[in-house]
Scaffold this motif. Structure first.
Motif, short mmCIF file in Angstrom:
data_model
loop_
_atom_site.label_atom_id
_atom_site.label_comp_id
_atom_site.label_asym_id
_atom_site.label_seq_id
_atom_site.Cartn_x
_atom_site.Cartn_y
_atom_site.Cartn_z
N GLU A 61 0.78 -1.29 -0.17
CA GLU A 61 -0.10 0.00 -0.10
C GLU A 61 0.69 1.39 0.02
OE1 GLU A 61 -2.36 2.01 -0.93
OE2 GLU A 61 -3.84 1.02 0.41
N PHE A 62 0.39 2.28 -0.48
CA PHE A 62 1.07 3.63 -0.40
C PHE A 62 0.98 4.05 1.24
CE2 PHE A 62 0.23 3.84 -5.09
CZ PHE A 62 1.66 3.81 -5.56
N GLY B 3 8.71 -1.97 2.61
CA GLY B 3 9.71 -1.85 1.83
C GLY B 3 9.64 -2.93 0.50
N VAL B 4 9.96 -2.75 -0.61
CA VAL B 4 9.65 -3.54 -1.68
C VAL B 4 11.14 -3.47 -2.43
CG1 VAL B 4 8.79 -4.43 -3.84
CG2 VAL B 4 7.33 -3.58 -2.01
N HIS B 5 11.91 -4.76 -2.55
CA HIS B 5 12.98 -4.73 -3.26
C HIS B 5 12.78 -4.74 -4.64
CE1 HIS B 5 16.86 -7.14 -4.51
NE2 HIS B 5 17.06 -6.00 -4.56
N PHE B 6 13.36 -3.85 -5.44
CA PHE B 6 13.47 -3.85 -6.91
C PHE B 6 14.49 -3.63 -7.62
CE2 PHE B 6 12.86 -1.15 -10.73
CZ PHE B 6 12.08 -1.93 -11.59
N ASP B 7 14.74 -4.36 -8.57
CA ASP B 7 15.94 -3.99 -9.64
C ASP B 7 15.60 -4.19 -10.92
OD1 ASP B 7 18.44 -4.53 -11.23
OD2 ASP B 7 19.41 -4.15 -9.34
N ILE B 8 15.78 -3.41 -11.93
CA ILE B 8 15.52 -3.51 -13.39
C ILE B 8 15.70 -4.78 -13.89
CG2 ILE B 8 17.34 -2.29 -14.23
CD1 ILE B 8 13.74 -1.99 -15.50
N ALA B 9 16.96 -5.46 -13.30
CA ALA B 9 17.32 -6.80 -13.87
C ALA B 9 16.29 -7.82 -13.62
CB ALA B 9 18.60 -7.29 -13.23
N THR C 242 0.51 -7.12 -9.04
CA THR C 242 1.38 -5.98 -9.35
C THR C 242 2.00 -5.29 -7.94
OG1 THR C 242 0.05 -5.65 -11.41
CG2 THR C 242 0.95 -3.58 -10.18
N ALA C 243 3.32 -5.09 -8.22
CA ALA C 243 4.07 -4.54 -7.13
C ALA C 243 4.07 -2.86 -7.29
CB ALA C 243 5.38 -4.92 -7.06
N LEU C 244 4.04 -2.17 -5.95
CA LEU C 244 4.23 -0.76 -5.93
C LEU C 244 5.87 -0.68 -5.76
CD1 LEU C 244 1.33 -1.18 -5.36
CD2 LEU C 244 1.38 0.66 -3.74
N ILE C 245 6.42 -0.04 -6.67
CA ILE C 245 7.88 0.39 -6.18
C ILE C 245 8.15 1.65 -6.35
CG2 ILE C 245 8.35 -1.77 -7.47
CD1 ILE C 245 9.24 -0.21 -9.83
N GLY D 159 10.88 7.70 -9.08
CA GLY D 159 9.47 7.96 -8.74
C GLY D 159 8.75 6.78 -8.25
N TYR D 160 7.33 6.99 -8.02
CA TYR D 160 6.66 5.77 -7.57
C TYR D 160 5.99 5.21 -8.57
CZ TYR D 160 7.85 6.97 -2.71
OH TYR D 160 8.88 7.13 -1.51
N ARG D 161 5.91 3.92 -8.78
CA ARG D 161 5.31 3.09 -10.14
C ARG D 161 4.55 1.84 -9.31
NH1 ARG D 161 7.96 5.53 -14.60
NH2 ARG D 161 9.65 6.59 -13.98
N PHE D 162 3.47 1.61 -10.23
CA PHE D 162 3.21 0.20 -10.35
C PHE D 162 4.01 -0.62 -11.39
CE2 PHE D 162 -0.82 2.82 -9.44
CZ PHE D 162 -0.96 2.23 -8.17
N TRP D 163 4.27 -1.76 -10.84
CA TRP D 163 5.28 -2.54 -11.66
C TRP D 163 4.58 -4.14 -11.64
CZ3 TRP D 163 9.23 -1.11 -14.52
CH2 TRP D 163 10.16 -2.09 -14.90
#
Length: 377
Positions: free
Chosen positions: A183-184, A226-232, A247-250, A254-258
């Protein structure tokens, strides 16, 4: 019959008709607003707002609608159908009010009132949600309503951690549903409300063939987890969620849906764009061929129907909404007795745009570019 001496002009109405468009950016939202009045926002009644700031004023300062409408307004100023429900004695009772019912008098209440929007307001909500209400029974009920409206639902994946969110996700198989986690940080229901607003924005700026994913979300200052995100995309929280169709919130530029995935158990509708493209194409074809209903059923009418349908589909392909599409008449499916009975079957197919979800880039190390160094005298 009297003689006619002169020139008579008869108007014909054959040939290809203009294609219709799909109204995909209309939001349908359900929530509470204790400070609202029955004049501004009557209970269990779909109310149309073409200015979201008027909806915010009507909702007042308390309840779930106030924050949700502001979060939508952070993204876009869309057309909104609002249904206000009462707060129950406890969360379970409020959930029942949100889900709604059909009274003995035939009145639809709660989210079911969205089904009356077309007849009462002339618009059909396509982006459906009840920000702040994530119970499984609420989400399941919204998905049923979205299916009836050819719409799409955004809802939270309930859970204190990824494992719990994945367990919650396993309870759904609807193509009309996308689940979000976490959640935000500002209020409960923020992610759903912002997803709804962002979806309307993307529909207006890009189109229904672009997914919610990787588009900046406005008005956000943090995540609840906290959501760990890496473009890889290797061994991250975001990739684990995406692997379970959540769908993750990252936070990344900026903040995005992923994430692009729905809860569908049918692989053809795994992507959000496949579901929404199907709904949009159905609406466009139906509306483009409305003129043909009750016309005399002749071979010329069949030709006009097919030509009109193909013109609409070609337009969608040329604009980039679809990869390809065509409509045709199959004599084998249309027996003479059926045609004589006023029944006609027309086929069409289409290929929706898939999102570029996985990009592989091959990297090589080489010494060949040393050969470009000129000789040094």
């Amino acid at each position: 019959m009297p003689n006619h001496h002169g020139v008579k002009t008869l108007e014909t109405t054959t040939g290809t008709r203009p294609s219709a468009s799909a109204s995909t950016a209309v939001i349908g939202i359900v929530g509470t607003a204790p400070a609202a009045t029955s004049d501004d926002l009557p209970l269990n009644t779909p109310r149309l707002f073409t200015d979201i700031y008027a909806a915010i004023a009507a909702a007042g300062a308390t309840g779930t609608l106030a924050n949700a409408l502001r979060a939508i307004a952070d993204q876009v100023n869309p057309t909104v159908v609002v249904v206000r429900v009462t707060e129950g004695a406890n969360p379970g009772a409020t959930n029942i009010n949100v889900i709604g019912d059909i009274t003995t008098e035939g009145q639809k209440t709660g989210a079911k009132a969205l089904l009356s929007a077309k007849s009462q307001l002339g618009v059909t909500p396509k982006i459906i949600g009840a920000p702040g209400f994530g119970a499984q029974e609420v989400t399941a009920a919204l998905a049923v309503i979205a299916k009836q409206l050819d719409g799409f639902v955004y809802a939270p994946a309930i859970g204190e951690n990824i494992a719990e969110a994945k367990t919650y996700r396993a309870g759904f198989a609807q193509r009309e549903l996308m689940l979000l986690w976490p959640e935000f940080s500002d209020f409960s229901g923020s992610a759903v409300a912002r997803a709804m607003g962002l979806r309307a924005l993307i529909d207006q700026e890009v189109g229904w063939h672009k997914t919610l994913s990787n588009y900046p979300v406005q008005g956000v200052t943090g995540l609840s987890k906290g959501v760990h995100f890496d473009i890889a995309g290797v061994s991250t929280d975001a990739s684990e969620l995406n692997d379970s169709e959540i769908t993750a919130l990252i936070r990344d530029g900026g903040y995005r849906f992923w994430g692009n995935r729905t809860c569908s158990d049918e692989p053809l509708f795994a992507f959000e764009t496949a579901v929404r493209s199907g709904a949009a194409v159905r609406e466009i074809i139906r509306e483009s061929l409305r003129w043909a209903i009750d016309k005399p059923l002749t071979k010329w009418l069949i030709k006009d129907i097919v030509d009109t349908g193909n013109a609409a589909l070609r337009g969608l392909v040329s604009q980039g909404y679809l990869i390809g599409a065509k409509m045709w008449y199959d004599p084998a499916k249309n027996a003479a007795s059926a045609l004589a009975g006023g029944k006609l079957i027309i086929d069409y197919d289409y290929t929706p745009c898939a999102p570029l979800e996985s990009l592989t880039i091959n990297q090589r190390i080489t010494s060949e570019y040393y050969s470009d160094i000129p000789a040094i005298s």
